[in-house]
Design a protein around this motif. Structure first.
Motif, PDB file in Angstrom:
ATOM      1  N   GLY A 139       0.956  -1.072  -0.065  1.00  0.00           N
ATOM      2  CA  GLY A 139      -0.072   0.075  -0.018  1.00  0.00           C
ATOM      3  C   GLY A 139       0.707   1.275   0.033  1.00  0.00           C
ATOM      4  O   GLY A 139       0.457   2.271  -0.533  1.00  0.00           O
ATOM      5  N   LEU A 145       0.816   4.257  -2.874  1.00  0.00           N
ATOM      6  CA  LEU A 145       0.880   5.747  -2.846  1.00  0.00           C
ATOM      7  C   LEU A 145       1.988   6.522  -3.437  1.00  0.00           C
ATOM      8  O   LEU A 145       1.845   7.451  -4.155  1.00  0.00           O
ATOM      9  CB  LEU A 145       0.832   6.135  -1.449  1.00  0.00           C
ATOM     10  CG  LEU A 145      -0.411   5.775  -0.402  1.00  0.00           C
ATOM     11  CD1 LEU A 145      -0.227   5.815   0.895  1.00  0.00           C
ATOM     12  CD2 LEU A 145      -1.583   6.691  -1.015  1.00  0.00           C
ATOM     13  N   ALA A 204       2.754   5.933   6.287  1.00  0.00           N
ATOM     14  CA  ALA A 204       2.832   5.777   4.922  1.00  0.00           C
ATOM     15  C   ALA A 204       2.403   7.005   4.143  1.00  0.00           C
ATOM     16  O   ALA A 204       2.907   7.283   2.989  1.00  0.00           O
ATOM     17  CB  ALA A 204       2.274   4.573   4.513  1.00  0.00           C
ATOM     18  N   THR A 205       1.063   7.350   4.461  1.00  0.00           N
ATOM     19  CA  THR A 205       0.592   8.335   3.533  1.00  0.00           C
ATOM     20  C   THR A 205       1.363   9.710   3.435  1.00  0.00           C
ATOM     21  O   THR A 205       1.873  10.127   2.422  1.00  0.00           O
ATOM     22  CB  THR A 205      -0.786   8.816   4.227  1.00  0.00           C
ATOM     23  OG1 THR A 205      -1.577   7.784   4.968  1.00  0.00           O
ATOM     24  CG2 THR A 205      -1.907   9.690   3.349  1.00  0.00           C
ATOM     25  N   VAL A 262      -7.532  10.115   3.176  1.00  0.00           N
ATOM     26  CA  VAL A 262      -7.623   8.780   3.732  1.00  0.00           C
ATOM     27  C   VAL A 262      -8.636   8.372   4.201  1.00  0.00           C
ATOM     28  O   VAL A 262      -9.465   8.870   5.032  1.00  0.00           O
ATOM     29  CB  VAL A 262      -6.437   8.491   4.745  1.00  0.00           C
ATOM     30  CG1 VAL A 262      -6.184   7.171   5.426  1.00  0.00           C
ATOM     31  CG2 VAL A 262      -5.212   9.229   4.403  1.00  0.00           C
ATOM     32  N   ASP A 292      -6.245   7.217  -0.473  1.00  0.00           N
ATOM     33  CA  ASP A 292      -5.555   6.396   0.381  1.00  0.00           C
ATOM     34  C   ASP A 292      -6.697   5.465   0.881  1.00  0.00           C
ATOM     35  O   ASP A 292      -7.364   5.637   2.010  1.00  0.00           O
ATOM     36  CB  ASP A 292      -4.720   6.874   1.408  1.00  0.00           C
ATOM     37  CG  ASP A 292      -4.096   6.062   2.307  1.00  0.00           C
ATOM     38  OD1 ASP A 292      -4.440   4.601   2.186  1.00  0.00           O
ATOM     39  OD2 ASP A 292      -3.056   6.092   3.085  1.00  0.00           O
ATOM     40  N   ALA A 331      -6.225   2.356   1.636  1.00  0.00           N
ATOM     41  CA  ALA A 331      -5.504   1.199   2.219  1.00  0.00           C
ATOM     42  C   ALA A 331      -6.549   0.482   3.490  1.00  0.00           C
ATOM     43  O   ALA A 331      -6.430  -0.709   3.384  1.00  0.00           O
ATOM     44  CB  ALA A 331      -4.312   1.449   2.903  1.00  0.00           C
ATOM     45  N   GLN A 332      -7.303   1.100   4.099  1.00  0.00           N
ATOM     46  CA  GLN A 332      -8.150   0.457   4.923  1.00  0.00           C
ATOM     47  C   GLN A 332      -9.789   0.348   4.543  1.00  0.00           C
ATOM     48  O   GLN A 332     -10.441  -0.152   5.251  1.00  0.00           O
ATOM     49  CB  GLN A 332      -8.160   1.364   6.339  1.00  0.00           C
ATOM     50  CG  GLN A 332      -6.895   1.375   6.913  1.00  0.00           C
ATOM     51  CD  GLN A 332      -6.882   2.186   8.136  1.00  0.00           C
ATOM     52  OE1 GLN A 332      -7.847   2.568   8.751  1.00  0.00           O
ATOM     53  NE2 GLN A 332      -5.581   2.557   8.619  1.00  0.00           N
ATOM     54  N   GLY A 377       1.753  -6.349  -0.027  1.00  0.00           N
ATOM     55  CA  GLY A 377       1.146  -6.353  -1.584  1.00  0.00           C
ATOM     56  C   GLY A 377       0.073  -5.056  -1.435  1.00  0.00           C
ATOM     57  O   GLY A 377      -0.095  -4.505  -0.521  1.00  0.00           O
TER      58      GLY A 377
HETATM   59  C1  LIG Z   1      -4.028   4.519   5.815  1.00  0.00           C
HETATM   60  C2  LIG Z   1      -2.740   3.755   5.295  1.00  0.00           C
HETATM   61  N1  LIG Z   1      -2.175   3.987   4.266  1.00  0.00           N
HETATM   62  C3  LIG Z   1      -1.253   3.325   3.880  1.00  0.00           C
HETATM   63  C4  LIG Z   1      -0.648   2.169   4.394  1.00  0.00           C
HETATM   64  C5  LIG Z   1       0.501   1.426   3.953  1.00  0.00           C
HETATM   65  O1  LIG Z   1       0.057   0.207   3.402  1.00  0.00           O
HETATM   66  P1  LIG Z   1       1.223  -1.281   3.590  1.00  0.00           P
HETATM   67  O2  LIG Z   1       1.244  -1.498   4.681  1.00  0.00           O
HETATM   68  O3  LIG Z   1       0.675  -2.128   2.737  1.00  0.00           O
HETATM   69  O4  LIG Z   1       2.483  -0.616   2.848  1.00  0.00           O
HETATM   70  C6  LIG Z   1      -1.528   1.582   5.404  1.00  0.00           C
HETATM   71  C7  LIG Z   1      -1.557   0.294   6.075  1.00  0.00           C
HETATM   72  O5  LIG Z   1      -0.443  -0.166   6.710  1.00  0.00           O
HETATM   73  C8  LIG Z   1      -2.643   2.361   5.965  1.00  0.00           C
HETATM   74  O6  LIG Z   1      -3.618   1.957   6.867  1.00  0.00           O
END
Ligand SMILES: Cc1ncc(COP(=O)(O)O)c(C=O)c1O
Length: 374
Positions: free
Chosen positions: A60, A64, A88-89, A135, A161, A163-164, A199
């Motif tokens: 994830g 981004l 990560a964001t 997000v 984002d 991701a969740q 992934g």
């Molecule tokens: C809001 C959010 N963005 C980005 C990520 C990054 O994803 P990843 O862990 O697959 O790199 C996550 C998860 O960990 C997340 O919860």
């Protein structure tokens, strides 16, 4: 009784044969990176999320990063996002030399507040707001209409984002990841759709963006061994894709179970009259409850008490991005984003995974009642 925050073994026991079958298929084919299994998953996830294309990537976080790269976000550009998110964001923005600009959250949903985005956008030097990254926190979509309108006004791109939030829908029925230019999913094992390792995927309905993402994923090479742009190794493995395809078939059922579990908690907390705020669901939204997050009085003491009683609970997130040491150079300080700071002190995620039994949920609710009765 033990109630972990997440029990992946419980999920695995229900799909073991199919997962092993999918892995064996890849082993027999000996095609491990990208290839037909990844392409199949890309088609499935694009369809599932109401978009035209999926580009399978390594995580994830990389989804981004590669989206920002594909949109030419770089040194000196500004990107607005929330301080109340996974690292990560904002990390992806900063890694490219762009400047993260934070906008506070709506205290009800914990999602970025469009009024704060507008206020932040006004202060950015003309033409340099390149992107907005909302997000969809904990599994509920942001107010995408308002965010898209601000983006249009400033000529900025929107990267969701999600991701969740795979499978979540906003109040207009739009899928998470489908309203902006690109949507980013994480297949980290704890997500609703989790792989056997890392992934991720970017989804988009923009053909030019799809082309750029595909090229950047493999070191910018097109054709092979000829590089017009500098990309990276952001490729998804076939084993992960094959297993994710197996799991995707069950995803709606699992998300439905999470919602039922959330409803049961809500009911038990209301009955018990405990001082906890339950998740607010925006009208018409489909929340997929990657996390069930309460606002709790004496949060840290409650978390310690629950841990003593065998209940897994976690804080997402204890320190907002604007107060992280590594972002000190941005010049933010305590008090700049009061709702994010308040949420960081008050929120607590409780177990909500699909296989959780009603007895376990009652046990958690009972312990919380016990804590506040003392
Ligand atoms: C809001 C959010 N963005 C980005 C990520 C990054 O994803 P990843 O862990 O697959 O790199 C996550 C998860 O960990 C997340 O919860």
């Amino acid at each position: 009784m033990k109630v972990p925050l997440l029990d992946l073994k419980a999920q695995y026991s229900t799909i073991k044969e199919d997962v092993i079958g999918a892995v064996i298929e890849v082993l027999e084919a000996q095609h491990f990176i990208l290839g037909p299994k990844v392409e199949e998953l890309e088609r499935q996830v694009a369809q599932y999320s109401g978009t035209r294309w999926g580009i399978g990537v390594s995580s994830g976080s990389d989804a981004l990063l590669i989206s920002l790269m594909a949109l030419n976000v770089g040194r000196g550009d500004y990107v607005i996002t929330t301080p109340y998110t996974c690292f990560a964001t904002a990390g992806a923005v900063a890694r490219l030399g762009a400047i993260p600009v934070f906008a506070d959250i709506d205290p009800k949903t914990y999602n970025i507040d469009p009024a704060w985005i507008s206020a932040a956008a006004e202060k950015i030097p003309g033409g340099r707001l390149k992107a907005i990254i909302p997000v969809h926190l904990f599994g509920q979509c942001c107010d995408m209409d308002a965010i898209m309108e601000i983006a249009r006004e400033y000529g900025a791109a929107v990267i969701e984002d999600a991701a969740q939030a795979i499978g979540a829908r906003d109040g207009k029925g739009r899928h998470a990841g489908s309203a902006g230019d690109a949507g980013c999913f994480s297949f980290f094992p704890s997500k609703n759709l989790g792989a056997l390792g890392d992934g991720g995927m970017v989804v988009t309905s923009k053909g030019d963006l799809k082309e750029r993402l595909t090229i950047l994923r493999a070191h910018g090479s097109s054709p092979k061994y000829f590089h017009k742009v500098i990309g990276g190794n952001f490729r998804l493995d076939a084993i992960q894709a094959a297993v994710l395809s197996v799991k995707l078939r069950r995803l709606d059922l699992w998300s439905e179970k999470r919602r039922e579990n959330a409803d049961l908690y809500n009911m038990l907390f209301a009955e018990a009259g405990v001082p906890v705020g339950t998740p607010y669901i925006e009208k018409g939204c489909r929340h997929i409850f990657n996390q069930y997050v309460i606002r709790a009085k004496d949060r840290d003491a409650l978390m310690g008490f629950l841990k003593e009683k065998g209940v897994g609970a976690e804080v997402y997130y204890p320190l907002p991005m604007h107060l992280q040491e590594c972002f000190g150079y941005l010049g933010y300080g305590e008090g700049d984003f009061p709702e994010s700071e308040k949420a960081a002190k008050e929120t607590l995620a409780l177990p909500v995974y699909p296989e959780l039994s009603a007895e376990s949920i009652s046990y958690v609710a009972e312990r919380i009642k016990e804590f506040y009765a003392a």
